[in-house]
Design a protein around this motif. Structure first.
Motif, short mmCIF file in Angstrom:
data_model
loop_
_atom_site.label_atom_id
_atom_site.label_comp_id
_atom_site.label_asym_id
_atom_site.label_seq_id
_atom_site.Cartn_x
_atom_site.Cartn_y
_atom_site.Cartn_z
N PHE A 55 70.92 -15.72 71.89
CA PHE A 55 70.79 -15.84 70.43
C PHE A 55 69.72 -16.13 69.79
CE2 PHE A 55 75.29 -16.50 72.01
CZ PHE A 55 75.92 -15.55 71.32
N GLY A 56 69.44 -15.84 68.52
CA GLY A 56 68.25 -15.98 67.83
C GLY A 56 67.18 -15.20 67.83
N ALA A 57 66.06 -15.26 67.02
CA ALA A 57 65.02 -14.17 66.86
C ALA A 57 64.08 -14.03 68.23
CB ALA A 57 64.35 -14.67 65.79
N GLN A 58 63.44 -12.98 68.08
CA GLN A 58 62.56 -13.02 69.72
C GLN A 58 61.56 -14.11 69.69
OE1 GLN A 58 60.88 -9.07 69.81
NE2 GLN A 58 59.32 -9.67 71.21
N GLU A 59 60.99 -14.68 68.75
CA GLU A 59 60.10 -15.64 68.76
C GLU A 59 60.78 -17.00 69.25
OE1 GLU A 59 60.48 -13.91 65.83
OE2 GLU A 59 58.68 -12.88 65.77
N GLU A 60 62.03 -17.27 68.69
CA GLU A 60 62.88 -18.15 69.38
C GLU A 60 63.19 -18.00 70.75
OE1 GLU A 60 66.26 -17.70 66.61
OE2 GLU A 60 65.28 -19.36 65.34
N LYS A 61 63.61 -16.92 71.31
CA LYS A 61 63.66 -16.77 72.68
C LYS A 61 62.58 -16.93 73.33
CE LYS A 61 67.12 -13.47 71.62
NZ LYS A 61 67.65 -11.97 71.53
N ILE A 62 61.13 -16.59 72.94
CA ILE A 62 60.13 -16.89 73.62
C ILE A 62 59.88 -18.35 73.97
CG2 ILE A 62 57.71 -16.73 73.54
CD1 ILE A 62 58.01 -13.82 72.25
N ALA A 63 59.90 -19.00 72.90
CA ALA A 63 59.88 -20.47 72.67
C ALA A 63 60.81 -21.31 73.54
CB ALA A 63 60.01 -21.13 71.20
N GLU A 64 62.18 -20.72 73.62
CA GLU A 64 63.05 -21.45 74.66
C GLU A 64 62.63 -21.03 76.10
OE1 GLU A 64 67.95 -21.38 75.18
OE2 GLU A 64 67.05 -20.07 73.63
N ALA A 65 62.18 -19.97 76.24
CA ALA A 65 61.86 -19.60 77.69
C ALA A 65 60.79 -20.49 78.14
CB ALA A 65 61.67 -18.12 77.95
N MET A 66 59.85 -20.63 77.22
CA MET A 66 58.49 -21.43 77.47
C MET A 66 59.04 -23.00 77.77
SD MET A 66 55.78 -19.76 74.67
CE MET A 66 54.41 -20.58 75.44
N PRO A 86 55.61 -13.14 78.14
CA PRO A 86 56.83 -13.03 78.32
C PRO A 86 57.44 -11.65 78.47
CG PRO A 86 56.31 -13.44 76.06
CD PRO A 86 55.23 -13.80 77.11
N THR A 87 58.53 -11.57 79.28
CA THR A 87 59.07 -10.29 79.25
C THR A 87 60.42 -10.38 78.74
OG1 THR A 87 60.29 -10.81 81.54
CG2 THR A 87 57.89 -9.69 81.68
N PHE A 88 61.16 -9.29 78.14
CA PHE A 88 62.16 -9.22 77.80
C PHE A 88 63.28 -8.34 78.36
CE2 PHE A 88 58.76 -9.91 74.54
CZ PHE A 88 59.21 -10.94 74.16
N SER A 89 64.49 -8.50 78.05
CA SER A 89 65.60 -7.69 78.74
C SER A 89 66.17 -7.04 77.34
CB SER A 89 66.70 -8.45 79.41
OG SER A 89 67.28 -9.41 78.67
N ALA A 90 66.64 -5.97 77.11
CA ALA A 90 67.09 -5.33 76.04
C ALA A 90 68.48 -4.86 75.93
CB ALA A 90 66.24 -4.26 75.43
N TYR A 91 69.47 -4.85 75.15
CA TYR A 91 70.71 -4.37 75.25
C TYR A 91 70.89 -3.51 73.84
CZ TYR A 91 75.75 -4.20 75.46
OH TYR A 91 76.98 -3.64 75.27
N GLN A 92 71.30 -2.38 73.80
CA GLN A 92 71.26 -1.66 72.86
C GLN A 92 70.35 -1.48 71.76
OE1 GLN A 92 75.37 -2.06 71.43
NE2 GLN A 92 76.30 -0.79 73.05
N GLY A 93 68.95 -1.65 72.14
CA GLY A 93 68.07 -1.80 71.39
C GLY A 93 67.51 -2.91 70.61
N THR A 94 68.05 -3.89 70.96
CA THR A 94 67.75 -5.25 70.53
C THR A 94 67.24 -6.21 71.81
OG1 THR A 94 69.97 -5.99 70.82
CG2 THR A 94 69.40 -5.25 68.41
N THR A 95 66.41 -7.10 71.40
CA THR A 95 66.17 -8.11 72.74
C THR A 95 67.21 -9.03 72.84
OG1 THR A 95 64.01 -8.00 71.64
CG2 THR A 95 64.38 -10.00 73.13
N ALA A 96 67.72 -8.79 74.07
CA ALA A 96 69.02 -9.72 74.43
C ALA A 96 68.36 -11.10 74.95
CB ALA A 96 69.66 -8.88 75.75
N SER A 97 67.22 -10.96 75.68
CA SER A 97 66.59 -12.46 76.19
C SER A 97 65.23 -12.54 76.70
CB SER A 97 67.42 -12.93 77.34
OG SER A 97 67.55 -12.26 78.57
N ALA A 98 64.36 -13.61 76.86
CA ALA A 98 63.31 -13.46 77.20
C ALA A 98 63.06 -14.52 78.45
CB ALA A 98 62.30 -14.19 75.97
#
Length: 156
Positions: A55-66, A86-98
């Motif tokens: 959940f959250g925006a891409q920037e939030e996912k990066i910060a959470e992973a860091m 960071p690397t990202f996983s995608a699901y149906q065209g959206t960033t699922a996690s970082a």
């Protein structure tokens, strides 16, 4: 049960069980990120992988992973980390996690700097700090809604 029901059920369980953003721990605040891999005078504590929730925006996912990487480094008693982009996983065209891969080290503070004694800067209050994101709301929509609420011009 189809996959949409499973996914929505998982989301409800996650929300009810308190799935939350990974906060930076007290120890994680003391780990110093490095701009480049350090020299031989640092002891390598191994590879770490930090991940984010879905959940959250891409920037939030990066910060959470860091934050996850820094917390894990602190648990290993590392003083420094060198993080890969960071690397990202995608699901149906959206960033699922970082995910962030990092290398943990114990380095001399006099040569590589240290955050161990640094106090975190107090967070500045903004119209967004007390205005949580609503389900299905984009970052832009949230910013506009919160700005209206803060200025008192929101339509009730």
């Amino acid at each position: 049960m189809n996959w949409k029901q499973c996914l929505s059920g998982l989301g409800v369980v996650c929300l009810m069980s308190g799935c939350a953003y990974t906060e930076l721990s007290k120890g994680g605040r003391k780990v110093t990120p490095l701009a480049a891999a350090p020299g031989a005078d640092c002891k390598n504590y191994g590879t770490l992988v930090g991940t984010s929730g879905a959940f959250g925006a891409q920037e939030e996912k990066i910060a959470e992973a860091m934050n996850d990487v820094l917390n894990k480094a602190a648990e290993k008693r590392a003083t420094h980390v060198f993080m890969q982009p960071p690397t990202f996983s995608a699901y149906q065209g959206t960033t699922a996690s970082a995910s962030v891969v990092a290398y943990a080290y114990n380095c001399p503070a006099d040569k590589y700097g240290s955050l161990a004694e640094a106090e975190p800067a107090p967070a500045e209050k903004s119209y967004l700090s007390e205005c949580p994101r609503q389900e299905g709301e984009s970052a832009r929509q949230r910013a506009l809604r919160c700005k209206q609420l803060a200025s008192g011009t929101a339509n009730e």
